[in-house]
Scaffold this motif. Structure first.
Motif, PDB file in Angstrom:
ATOM      1  N   GLY A   1       0.783  -1.231   0.000  1.00 49.79           N
ATOM      2  CA  GLY A   1       0.000   0.000   0.000  1.00 49.79           C
ATOM      3  C   GLY A   1       0.821   1.291   0.000  1.00 49.79           C
ATOM      4  N   GLN A   2       2.118   1.195   0.234  1.00 50.52           N
ATOM      5  CA  GLN A   2       2.934   2.406   0.162  1.00 50.52           C
ATOM      6  C   GLN A   2       2.902   2.946  -1.263  1.00 50.52           C
ATOM      7  N   ARG A   3       2.762   4.257  -1.352  1.00 46.57           N
ATOM      8  CA  ARG A   3       2.661   4.904  -2.660  1.00 46.57           C
ATOM      9  C   ARG A   3       3.352   6.251  -2.572  1.00 46.57           C
ATOM     10  N   ARG A   4       4.288   6.490  -3.479  1.00 45.16           N
ATOM     11  CA  ARG A   4       5.024   7.762  -3.490  1.00 45.16           C
ATOM     12  C   ARG A   4       5.086   8.296  -4.920  1.00 45.16           C
ATOM     13  N   HIS A   5       5.041   9.609  -4.998  1.00 45.30           N
ATOM     14  CA  HIS A   5       5.146  10.298  -6.286  1.00 45.30           C
ATOM     15  C   HIS A   5       6.618  10.590  -6.556  1.00 45.30           C
ATOM     16  N   ILE A   6       7.079  10.244  -7.738  1.00 42.31           N
ATOM     17  CA  ILE A   6       8.457  10.548  -8.121  1.00 42.31           C
ATOM     18  C   ILE A   6       8.448  11.075  -9.550  1.00 42.31           C
ATOM     19  N   GLU A   7       8.895  12.301  -9.698  1.00 40.23           N
ATOM     20  CA  GLU A   7       8.928  12.940 -11.005  1.00 40.23           C
ATOM     21  C   GLU A   7      10.176  13.814 -11.079  1.00 40.23           C
ATOM     22  N   PRO A   8      11.224  13.303 -11.705  1.00 40.36           N
ATOM     23  CA  PRO A   8      12.470  14.062 -11.765  1.00 40.36           C
ATOM     24  C   PRO A   8      12.272  15.426 -12.420  1.00 40.36           C
ATOM     25  N   ASP A   9      12.590  16.467 -11.673  1.00 33.77           N
ATOM     26  CA  ASP A   9      12.506  17.821 -12.217  1.00 33.77           C
ATOM     27  C   ASP A   9      13.568  18.747 -11.618  1.00 33.77           C
ATOM     28  N   ASN A  10      14.450  18.188 -10.801  1.00 28.39           N
ATOM     29  CA  ASN A  10      15.544  18.973 -10.239  1.00 28.39           C
ATOM     30  C   ASN A  10      16.814  18.670 -11.031  1.00 28.39           C
ATOM     31  N   VAL A  11      17.342  19.670 -11.724  1.00 27.52           N
ATOM     32  CA  VAL A  11      18.559  19.459 -12.498  1.00 27.52           C
ATOM     33  C   VAL A  11      19.731  19.329 -11.527  1.00 27.52           C
ATOM     34  N   VAL A  12      20.414  18.196 -11.594  1.00 24.92           N
ATOM     35  CA  VAL A  12      21.545  17.958 -10.689  1.00 24.92           C
ATOM     36  C   VAL A  12      22.889  18.062 -11.402  1.00 24.92           C
TER      37      VAL A  12
END
Length: 106
Positions: A54-65
């Protein structure tokens, strides 16, 4: 003076992260579970990574590293011959290179 076909490339590496608590026999097994869940999210065209518990996380790369600018020497057909990275002191000097390609004459 010779003329060369050169491809200018700007490469951006973006990052994002999400923390999960994963029960597994080893850290590598836990990571494999997360990678599998991430692969499934991508296959579903989603940025939400979900685990069976049931764990659910949003991940959307948008930080330029990291940003990298470099060039690629192309042959007359447009095929890549070699990379030219001005920030890499180990890159060969073009005058020292023994490269089989045709100069552009026009």
């Amino acid at each position: 003076m010779p003329k060369y076909r050169i491809l200018l490339v700007e490469e951006l590496v973006e990052s994002d992260c999400a923390e999960f608590d994963v029960t597994a026999s080893t850290p590598e097994a836990a990571a494999a579970i997360l990678i599998g869940a991430h692969d499934q999210a991508r296959e579903d065209c989603s940025s939400w990574v979900s685990l069976p518990d049931g764990q659910r996380r949003h991940i959307e790369p948008d930080n330029v590293v990291r940003t990298r600018v470099f060039c690629v020497l192309l042959d007359e057909e447009g095929n890549e011959v070699r990379e030219i990275d001005p920030n890499n002191s180990e890159a060969p000097n073009p005058s020292d290179a023994n490269i089989a390609f045709k100069e552009i004459t026009s």
